[in-house]
Motif scaffolding. Structure first.
Motif, PDB file in Angstrom:
ATOM      1  N   LEU A 118      16.144  29.517  23.135  1.00  0.00           N
ATOM      2  CA  LEU A 118      16.957  30.812  23.311  1.00  0.00           C
ATOM      3  C   LEU A 118      16.239  32.006  23.014  1.00  0.00           C
ATOM      4  N   THR A 119      16.251  32.814  23.865  1.00  0.00           N
ATOM      5  CA  THR A 119      15.431  34.313  23.527  1.00  0.00           C
ATOM      6  C   THR A 119      16.293  35.269  24.088  1.00  0.00           C
ATOM      7  N   ALA A 120      15.673  36.451  24.227  1.00  0.00           N
ATOM      8  CA  ALA A 120      16.260  37.819  24.525  1.00  0.00           C
ATOM      9  C   ALA A 120      15.482  38.467  25.448  1.00  0.00           C
ATOM     10  N   HIS A 121      15.863  39.761  25.520  1.00  0.00           N
ATOM     11  CA  HIS A 121      15.001  40.531  26.300  1.00  0.00           C
ATOM     12  C   HIS A 121      14.163  41.451  25.184  1.00  0.00           C
ATOM     13  N   PHE A 122      13.052  40.710  24.723  1.00  0.00           N
ATOM     14  CA  PHE A 122      12.564  41.198  23.426  1.00  0.00           C
ATOM     15  C   PHE A 122      11.085  40.930  23.745  1.00  0.00           C
ATOM     16  N   GLY A 123       9.883  41.984  23.485  1.00  0.00           N
ATOM     17  CA  GLY A 123       8.823  41.726  23.493  1.00  0.00           C
ATOM     18  C   GLY A 123       8.595  41.520  24.929  1.00  0.00           C
ATOM     19  N   ASN A 124       7.451  40.374  25.115  1.00  0.00           N
ATOM     20  CA  ASN A 124       7.134  40.024  26.578  1.00  0.00           C
ATOM     21  C   ASN A 124       7.977  38.474  26.660  1.00  0.00           C
ATOM     22  N   TRP A 125       9.120  38.500  26.831  1.00  0.00           N
ATOM     23  CA  TRP A 125       9.879  37.013  26.945  1.00  0.00           C
ATOM     24  C   TRP A 125       9.530  36.343  27.984  1.00  0.00           C
ATOM     25  N   GLU A 126       8.864  36.848  29.208  1.00  0.00           N
ATOM     26  CA  GLU A 126       8.212  36.209  30.077  1.00  0.00           C
ATOM     27  C   GLU A 126       7.033  35.459  29.666  1.00  0.00           C
ATOM     28  N   LEU A 127       6.085  35.939  28.773  1.00  0.00           N
ATOM     29  CA  LEU A 127       5.051  35.400  28.260  1.00  0.00           C
ATOM     30  C   LEU A 127       5.505  34.072  27.219  1.00  0.00           C
ATOM     31  N   ALA A 195      31.112  41.538  31.626  1.00  0.00           N
ATOM     32  CA  ALA A 195      32.197  42.509  31.313  1.00  0.00           C
ATOM     33  C   ALA A 195      33.251  41.762  30.532  1.00  0.00           C
ATOM     34  N   LYS A 196      33.125  40.616  30.464  1.00  0.00           N
ATOM     35  CA  LYS A 196      34.190  39.674  29.850  1.00  0.00           C
ATOM     36  C   LYS A 196      33.789  38.451  29.371  1.00  0.00           C
ATOM     37  N   GLY A 197      33.192  38.219  27.971  1.00  0.00           N
ATOM     38  CA  GLY A 197      32.524  37.120  27.605  1.00  0.00           C
ATOM     39  C   GLY A 197      33.880  36.342  26.851  1.00  0.00           C
ATOM     40  N   ASP A 198      33.300  35.070  26.504  1.00  0.00           N
ATOM     41  CA  ASP A 198      34.127  34.121  25.876  1.00  0.00           C
ATOM     42  C   ASP A 198      34.347  34.659  24.376  1.00  0.00           C
ATOM     43  N   VAL A 199      33.296  35.188  23.593  1.00  0.00           N
ATOM     44  CA  VAL A 199      33.469  35.611  22.160  1.00  0.00           C
ATOM     45  C   VAL A 199      33.040  36.820  22.003  1.00  0.00           C
ATOM     46  N   VAL A 200      33.407  37.261  20.780  1.00  0.00           N
ATOM     47  CA  VAL A 200      32.690  38.691  20.484  1.00  0.00           C
ATOM     48  C   VAL A 200      32.147  38.623  19.234  1.00  0.00           C
ATOM     49  N   VAL A 201      30.644  38.979  19.213  1.00  0.00           N
ATOM     50  CA  VAL A 201      30.027  39.394  18.174  1.00  0.00           C
ATOM     51  C   VAL A 201      29.498  40.642  17.769  1.00  0.00           C
ATOM     52  N   ASP A 202      29.168  41.076  16.457  1.00  0.00           N
ATOM     53  CA  ASP A 202      28.565  42.225  15.986  1.00  0.00           C
ATOM     54  C   ASP A 202      27.077  42.332  16.348  1.00  0.00           C
ATOM     55  N   PHE A 203      26.806  43.447  17.047  1.00  0.00           N
ATOM     56  CA  PHE A 203      25.294  43.583  17.466  1.00  0.00           C
ATOM     57  C   PHE A 203      24.910  45.022  17.483  1.00  0.00           C
ATOM     58  N   LEU A 204      24.077  45.326  16.853  1.00  0.00           N
ATOM     59  CA  LEU A 204      23.394  46.719  16.720  1.00  0.00           C
ATOM     60  C   LEU A 204      24.773  47.786  16.443  1.00  0.00           C
ATOM     61  N   GLY A 205      25.576  47.368  15.361  1.00  0.00           N
ATOM     62  CA  GLY A 205      26.581  48.266  14.955  1.00  0.00           C
ATOM     63  C   GLY A 205      27.821  48.266  16.014  1.00  0.00           C
ATOM     64  N   ALA A 265      24.955  34.140  14.307  1.00  0.00           N
ATOM     65  CA  ALA A 265      23.559  34.017  13.253  1.00  0.00           C
ATOM     66  C   ALA A 265      22.536  34.246  14.363  1.00  0.00           C
ATOM     67  N   PHE A 266      22.445  34.007  15.769  1.00  0.00           N
ATOM     68  CA  PHE A 266      21.368  34.364  16.585  1.00  0.00           C
ATOM     69  C   PHE A 266      21.258  35.783  16.775  1.00  0.00           C
ATOM     70  N   SER A 271      19.000  41.139  15.893  1.00  0.00           N
ATOM     71  CA  SER A 271      19.081  42.553  15.345  1.00  0.00           C
ATOM     72  C   SER A 271      17.770  42.900  14.325  1.00  0.00           C
ATOM     73  N   ASN A 272      17.545  41.780  13.388  1.00  0.00           N
ATOM     74  CA  ASN A 272      16.619  41.976  12.618  1.00  0.00           C
ATOM     75  C   ASN A 272      15.220  42.412  13.453  1.00  0.00           C
ATOM     76  N   TYR A 273      14.790  41.671  14.401  1.00  0.00           N
ATOM     77  CA  TYR A 273      13.614  41.793  15.295  1.00  0.00           C
ATOM     78  C   TYR A 273      13.549  43.401  15.872  1.00  0.00           C
ATOM     79  N   ILE A 274      14.723  43.921  16.412  1.00  0.00           N
ATOM     80  CA  ILE A 274      14.931  44.824  16.999  1.00  0.00           C
ATOM     81  C   ILE A 274      14.615  46.041  16.121  1.00  0.00           C
ATOM     82  N   ASP A 275      15.192  45.923  14.845  1.00  0.00           N
ATOM     83  CA  ASP A 275      15.240  46.809  13.825  1.00  0.00           C
ATOM     84  C   ASP A 275      13.796  47.193  13.485  1.00  0.00           C
TER      85      ASP A 275
END
Length: 455
Positions: A118-127, A195-205, A265-266, A271-275
């Protein structure tokens, strides 16, 4: 739209990047990123506003602009590395990629369980998927189909050139579940915009909607879900972190954690990596429809009557947003509500200078600059305004009209002005003007019989 010429240019570009040495390819990638930064005006406005929402409280506009430019350069270097996928081998990985946690997926594999990276659009995620595959974890990558089919097929051709196989969204949940039950490895991006997800999380404030797909699939197939992030150090050198499986239980004797708790948790890790490396995050992806709140800033000229009118409009806006399921809350704020800043100029010429500046300013020139504000506002007022983010900016009175327009361009926000402004009202998103001022009816003008009031 005829995309064939664009396809030919993209194909030729990837061919050239493939045959050049990696250092030269990355240099060209950074150059292409700089060109894209200059040309993609609309996307750049969106990206800057998302950066400002996340970091205006601790980074200056100049810093944010620099981060955004480097994020475009990272995209260009990412393209250069994708062009190298057909040549990618273990010697390249050993030379340029430092891997942490390579053994973490092995326990799940030994138990014949599926594994989800499980990853995100961070760094070179394709690589990152290609590297994991070369190091013994060949995977199927779940990918969203791009808007233009030729370009989508070209990208998938490079993705499939190694030990990864692309599964397009729409492949079918049954096929994915069956694949994981047989012990296959699946790569997924968690940070898809919904636009409408199953759950809500805190992310970047801010609170955002997210889909629970990765956790739901992992639980149903008893697969291990491993957070995985790749981070560029310099040039072709990267660090790939493969984390331990996300915990479904708080401890051995406790109840099952909810999908929201697992995914929070994910997102905390992300968020820590992006910060630490904000320039490696994909800021140009529009995420506004996933966000559950909007920020409102009221500019006060110090007159109680004008502030009362601005509060009345903010109250009406709050009701409208509530009907759409949205709240008024600033990033990182603990409670709902709008923010009020009393504008203080260094001298009486300040309002005139900002009104004139706003006439010649544009969104591209204002974002990351705000030189004119520093010259005319008191230092404490300037610091408070540049460290604030807003989706809507409301003001009443001629002395704050120009400031409203400049800040709305800085934040990519909607500008709402009350009373007839001393500058062209067509520049504002909404002008609320009493009938006795004889305003001309236009699509952005709301003519009232009296002044708005909270009473």
């Amino acid at each position: 739209m005829n995309t064939y010429p664009i396809y030919l240019v993209a194909r030729f570009t990837l061919f050239v990047l493939n045959i050049l040495p990696i250092t030269l390819s990355l240099w060209l990638g950074r150059l292409m990123g700089n060109i894209l930064y200059l040309l993609s005006v609309k996307q750049r406005r969106t990206a800057y506003s998302q950066l400002k929402a996340a970091y205006s409280y601790k980074r200056s506009p100049k810093d944010l602009r620099g981060i955004l430019r480097r994020s475009y350069q990272n995209l260009g270097m990412m393209l250069a590395e994708i062009a190298k996928f057909p040549k990618l081998d273990e010697s390249y990985v050993d030379k340029y990629i430092k891997i942490y946690g390579l053994d973490n997926p092995k326990e799940a594999i030994r138990k014949d369980r599926g594994v989800i990276f499980l990853t995100a659009h961070f760094g070179n995620w394709e690589l990152s998927a290609q590297v994991a595959a070369i190091k013994g974890y060949p995977m199927k990558v779940l990918a969203r189909q791009q808007k233009h089919s030729r370009l989508d097929n070209l990208l998938n051709c490079y993705r499939n050139s190694g030990k990864c196989k692309v599964i397009k969204r729409g492949f079918g949940i049954k096929g994915i579940l069956r694949s994981l039950k047989y012990g296959d490895i699946l790569g997924m991006l968690a940070d898809q915009t919904v636009a409408k997800g199953d759950v809500v999380v805190d992310f970047l404030g801010r609170k955002i909607y997210i889909p629970t797909g990765p956790v739901a699939i992992g639980r149903k197939t008893k697969s291990a879900v491993l957070p995985s992030f790749i981070m560029r150090d310099k040039g072709p050198y990267h660090r790939l972190y493969i984390g331990k499986p996300l915990e479904y239980y708080e401890d051995k004797d406790s109840k099952l954690l909810s999908p929201q708790e697992v995914l929070q948790a994910f997102y905390d890790k992300l968020s820590n990596y992006i910060d630490n490396n904000p320039e490696q995050w994909l800021w140009i992806q529009r995420r506004k429809k996933s966000i559950l709140c909007r920020s409102v800033l009221i500019l006060s000229d110090g007159k109680a009557g004008h502030l009362n009118q601005a509060k009345a409009v903010a109250g009406l806006l709050e009701e409208t947003l509530r009907e759409k399921g949205l709240a008024i809350r600033a990033p990182y704020a603990q409670e709902d509500g709008y923010k009020i800043v009393e504008v203080k100029y260094k001298n009486n010429l300040g309002p005139l200078m900002l009104n004139l500046s706003s006439i010649f300013s544009t969104s591209t020139s204002c974002q990351g600059c705000l030189w004119c504000l520093r010259r005319v506002l008191e230092e404490s007022c300037y610091d408070e305004l540049v460290s604030s983010f807003a989706d809507y900016i409301i003001s009443c009175g001629s002395s704050v009209s120009g400031l409203n327009l400049i800040l709305s361009r800085e934040n990519n926000a909607k500008s709402i002005i009350i009373m007839k402004p001393p500058i062209r009202k067509g520049a504002f998103d909404l002008a609320i003007i009493p009938r006795h001022d004889n305003p001309k009816q236009t699509k952005n003008t709301l003519i009232t019989n009296g002044a708005p009031s909270v009473f």
